[in-house]
Design a protein around this motif. Structure first.
Motif, mmCIF file in Angstrom:
data_model
loop_
_atom_site.group_PDB
_atom_site.id
_atom_site.type_symbol
_atom_site.label_atom_id
_atom_site.label_comp_id
_atom_site.label_asym_id
_atom_site.label_seq_id
_atom_site.Cartn_x
_atom_site.Cartn_y
_atom_site.Cartn_z
ATOM 1 N N ARG A 29 24.821 43.146 -36.735
ATOM 2 C CA ARG A 29 24.713 42.390 -37.983
ATOM 3 C C ARG A 29 26.101 41.861 -38.324
ATOM 4 O O ARG A 29 26.978 42.591 -38.794
ATOM 5 C CB ARG A 29 24.169 43.285 -39.092
ATOM 6 C CG ARG A 29 22.743 43.777 -38.798
ATOM 7 C CD ARG A 29 22.298 44.800 -39.812
ATOM 8 N NE ARG A 29 22.370 44.283 -41.177
ATOM 9 C CZ ARG A 29 22.242 45.039 -42.269
ATOM 10 N NH1 ARG A 29 22.027 46.353 -42.144
ATOM 11 N NH2 ARG A 29 22.318 44.500 -43.459
ATOM 12 N N GLN A 30 26.307 40.583 -38.081
ATOM 13 C CA GLN A 30 27.654 40.018 -38.145
ATOM 14 C C GLN A 30 28.255 40.061 -39.552
ATOM 15 O O GLN A 30 29.433 40.364 -39.724
ATOM 16 C CB GLN A 30 27.638 38.589 -37.608
ATOM 17 C CG GLN A 30 27.320 38.525 -36.122
ATOM 18 C CD GLN A 30 27.432 37.132 -35.557
ATOM 19 O OE1 GLN A 30 28.339 36.378 -35.888
ATOM 20 N NE2 GLN A 30 26.500 36.769 -34.681
ATOM 21 N N GLU A 31 27.448 39.771 -40.545
ATOM 22 C CA GLU A 31 27.971 39.787 -41.923
ATOM 23 C C GLU A 31 28.434 41.189 -42.305
ATOM 24 O O GLU A 31 29.514 41.374 -42.885
ATOM 25 C CB GLU A 31 26.895 39.298 -42.889
ATOM 26 C CG GLU A 31 27.404 39.138 -44.320
ATOM 27 C CD GLU A 31 26.352 38.516 -45.225
ATOM 28 O OE1 GLU A 31 26.513 38.622 -46.457
ATOM 29 O OE2 GLU A 31 25.369 37.942 -44.717
ATOM 30 N N LYS A 32 27.636 42.190 -41.945
ATOM 31 C CA LYS A 32 27.977 43.578 -42.255
ATOM 32 C C LYS A 32 29.225 44.015 -41.481
ATOM 33 O O LYS A 32 30.127 44.651 -42.042
ATOM 34 C CB LYS A 32 26.802 44.480 -41.895
ATOM 35 C CG LYS A 32 26.995 45.969 -42.191
ATOM 36 C CD LYS A 32 25.690 46.707 -41.963
ATOM 37 C CE LYS A 32 25.816 48.197 -42.275
ATOM 38 N NZ LYS A 32 26.615 48.903 -41.277
ATOM 39 N N ILE A 39 37.451 41.286 -41.935
ATOM 40 C CA ILE A 39 37.834 40.019 -41.320
ATOM 41 C C ILE A 39 36.761 38.982 -41.611
ATOM 42 O O ILE A 39 35.670 39.303 -42.072
ATOM 43 C CB ILE A 39 38.021 40.151 -39.789
ATOM 44 C CG1 ILE A 39 36.719 40.622 -39.123
ATOM 45 C CG2 ILE A 39 39.172 41.088 -39.463
ATOM 46 C CD1 ILE A 39 36.782 40.652 -37.619
ATOM 47 N N SER A 40 37.078 37.713 -41.338
ATOM 48 C CA SER A 40 36.100 36.649 -41.553
ATOM 49 C C SER A 40 35.165 36.554 -40.351
ATOM 50 O O SER A 40 35.372 37.208 -39.313
ATOM 51 C CB SER A 40 36.815 35.309 -41.763
ATOM 52 O OG SER A 40 37.381 34.864 -40.536
ATOM 53 N N ARG A 41 34.150 35.724 -40.477
ATOM 54 C CA ARG A 41 33.166 35.581 -39.404
ATOM 55 C C ARG A 41 33.756 34.890 -38.174
ATOM 56 O O ARG A 41 33.263 35.084 -37.060
ATOM 57 C CB ARG A 41 31.961 34.781 -39.914
ATOM 58 C CG ARG A 41 31.141 35.488 -40.988
ATOM 59 C CD ARG A 41 30.249 36.552 -40.405
ATOM 60 N NE ARG A 41 29.202 35.998 -39.580
ATOM 61 C CZ ARG A 41 28.021 35.585 -40.038
ATOM 62 N NH1 ARG A 41 27.748 35.662 -41.342
ATOM 63 N NH2 ARG A 41 27.110 35.106 -39.216
ATOM 64 N N VAL A 42 34.806 34.086 -38.353
ATOM 65 C CA VAL A 42 35.366 33.334 -37.216
ATOM 66 C C VAL A 42 35.990 34.275 -36.177
ATOM 67 O O VAL A 42 35.609 34.244 -34.999
ATOM 68 C CB VAL A 42 36.382 32.271 -37.682
ATOM 69 C CG1 VAL A 42 37.076 31.629 -36.483
ATOM 70 C CG2 VAL A 42 35.685 31.204 -38.521
ATOM 71 N N PRO A 43 36.966 35.136 -36.552
ATOM 72 C CA PRO A 43 37.500 36.056 -35.540
ATOM 73 C C PRO A 43 36.468 37.047 -35.027
ATOM 74 O O PRO A 43 36.529 37.471 -33.870
ATOM 75 C CB PRO A 43 38.648 36.771 -36.258
ATOM 76 C CG PRO A 43 38.371 36.599 -37.704
ATOM 77 C CD PRO A 43 37.672 35.276 -37.839
ATOM 78 N N LEU A 44 35.504 37.395 -35.895
ATOM 79 C CA LEU A 44 34.453 38.307 -35.435
ATOM 80 C C LEU A 44 33.635 37.651 -34.326
ATOM 81 O O LEU A 44 33.362 38.280 -33.296
ATOM 82 C CB LEU A 44 33.534 38.702 -36.588
ATOM 83 C CG LEU A 44 32.338 39.565 -36.182
ATOM 84 C CD1 LEU A 44 32.796 40.902 -35.618
ATOM 85 C CD2 LEU A 44 31.387 39.776 -37.353
ATOM 86 N N ARG A 45 33.263 36.406 -34.527
ATOM 87 C CA ARG A 45 32.457 35.725 -33.501
ATOM 88 C C ARG A 45 33.252 35.581 -32.206
ATOM 89 O O ARG A 45 32.703 35.709 -31.108
ATOM 90 C CB ARG A 45 31.993 34.360 -33.997
ATOM 91 C CG ARG A 45 31.081 33.674 -32.983
ATOM 92 C CD ARG A 45 30.295 32.533 -33.588
ATOM 93 N NE ARG A 45 29.449 31.892 -32.590
ATOM 94 C CZ ARG A 45 28.277 32.361 -32.192
ATOM 95 N NH1 ARG A 45 27.792 33.464 -32.719
ATOM 96 N NH2 ARG A 45 27.568 31.733 -31.270
ATOM 97 N N GLU A 46 34.543 35.302 -32.319
ATOM 98 C CA GLU A 46 35.378 35.227 -31.119
ATOM 99 C C GLU A 46 35.361 36.560 -30.378
ATOM 100 O O GLU A 46 35.266 36.610 -29.140
ATOM 101 C CB GLU A 46 36.809 34.850 -31.499
ATOM 102 C CG GLU A 46 36.957 33.412 -31.966
ATOM 103 C CD GLU A 46 38.352 33.108 -32.497
ATOM 104 O OE1 GLU A 46 39.118 34.054 -32.718
ATOM 105 O OE2 GLU A 46 38.662 31.925 -32.690
ATOM 106 N N ALA A 47 35.435 37.656 -31.137
ATOM 107 C CA ALA A 47 35.406 38.993 -30.535
ATOM 108 C C ALA A 47 34.065 39.239 -29.845
ATOM 109 O O ALA A 47 34.025 39.768 -28.730
ATOM 110 C CB ALA A 47 35.653 40.058 -31.601
ATOM 111 N N LEU A 48 32.972 38.840 -30.486
ATOM 112 C CA LEU A 48 31.644 39.043 -29.913
ATOM 113 C C LEU A 48 31.472 38.246 -28.620
ATOM 114 O O LEU A 48 30.883 38.736 -27.652
ATOM 115 C CB LEU A 48 30.571 38.660 -30.921
ATOM 116 C CG LEU A 48 30.521 39.496 -32.209
ATOM 117 C CD1 LEU A 48 29.465 38.943 -33.163
ATOM 118 C CD2 LEU A 48 30.251 40.964 -31.908
ATOM 119 N N LEU A 49 32.002 37.038 -28.597
ATOM 120 C CA LEU A 49 31.919 36.212 -27.388
ATOM 121 C C LEU A 49 32.708 36.846 -26.238
ATOM 122 O O LEU A 49 32.257 36.841 -25.086
ATOM 123 C CB LEU A 49 32.435 34.804 -27.680
ATOM 124 C CG LEU A 49 31.520 33.917 -28.526
ATOM 125 C CD1 LEU A 49 32.257 32.667 -28.985
ATOM 126 C CD2 LEU A 49 30.258 33.543 -27.748
#
Length: 209
Positions: A29-32, A39-49
């Motif tokens: 759950r990205q928001e959680k 952190i914001s969703r941008v670095p999180l998404r980079e980490a997930l990728l």
């Protein structure tokens, strides 16, 4: 790119996966996660990728889920590593004393984590130990391929290190591998490394039950 946030997110998510706090097939759950990591969703998404590229996560229609490997898939990963690592170790150039000391220091850090509750750093130390061995080979393309494949089994290797005696066995194998390298004994190096891989595979088996 927020490198600090991305790096922190990679380390935190990987640790949760290795601890078993995030289970195979569990959706992230990205928001959680972003709120929990601050952190914001941008670095999180980079980490997930990045974690998906490493094989720890899978991408689906609903986002990212923790990757699940079947016993058969894990056996295939082990087979590929067995073939490729043997080729790398057959083509090593014997290291200088500085490299040997670095291997000893890595294994010393692993040894310090045998009997402690927070032992998860041992997975990354183990990676680095083996990366140094692979980079002794002249076969640089094979070395890169092994480093690409290795993380696919991370979750199960970590579970194979869940008991102190399993961590102790890995450290003891590393000590003997270092001794073989110091003695420039290629035959012993190949035999010990092959046994080490088989032991790791056996210790990971309970993860599939």
């Amino acid at each position: 790119m927020n490198e600090t946030g991305t790096t922190r997110a990679i380390a935190a998510i990987k640790q949760r996966i290795l601890r078993g706090e995030l289970l195979p097939n569990e959706q992230l759950r990205q928001e959680k996660l972003a709120a929990e990591l601050g952190i914001s969703r941008v670095p999180l998404r980079e980490a997930l990728l990045i974690l998906a590229n490493q094989g720890l996560l899978d991408r689906g229609g609903q986002g990212f889920v923790v990757a699940r490997r079947s016993r058969a898939e894990f056996a295939q990963i082990h087979f590929m590593l067995d073939v490729l690592e043997n080729e790398l170790l057959r083509t090593v150039t014997w290291p200088d004393e500085e490299t040997l000391e670095y291997l000893r220091s890595l294994n010393g850090k692993m040894k310090a984590l045998i009997d402690v509750p927070e032992w998860f750093e041992i997975v990354e130390l183990n990676h680095e130990f083996h990366r140094v061995l692979w980079d002794l080979s002249t076969e640089n393309l094979i070395s890169r391929e092994v480093q690409r494949i290795w993380p696919l089994a991370d979750t199960y290797i970590a579970r194979g290190y869940s008991l102190p005696e399993q961590r102790r066995t890995a450290v003891e194998y590393h000590e003997r591998i270092i001794a073989a390298i110091a003695a420039r004994d290629g035959e012993a190096l190949l035999a010990l490394s092959s046994d080490h891989r088989r032991t790791t595979l056996a210790s990971a088996e309970p993860a599939f039950i």
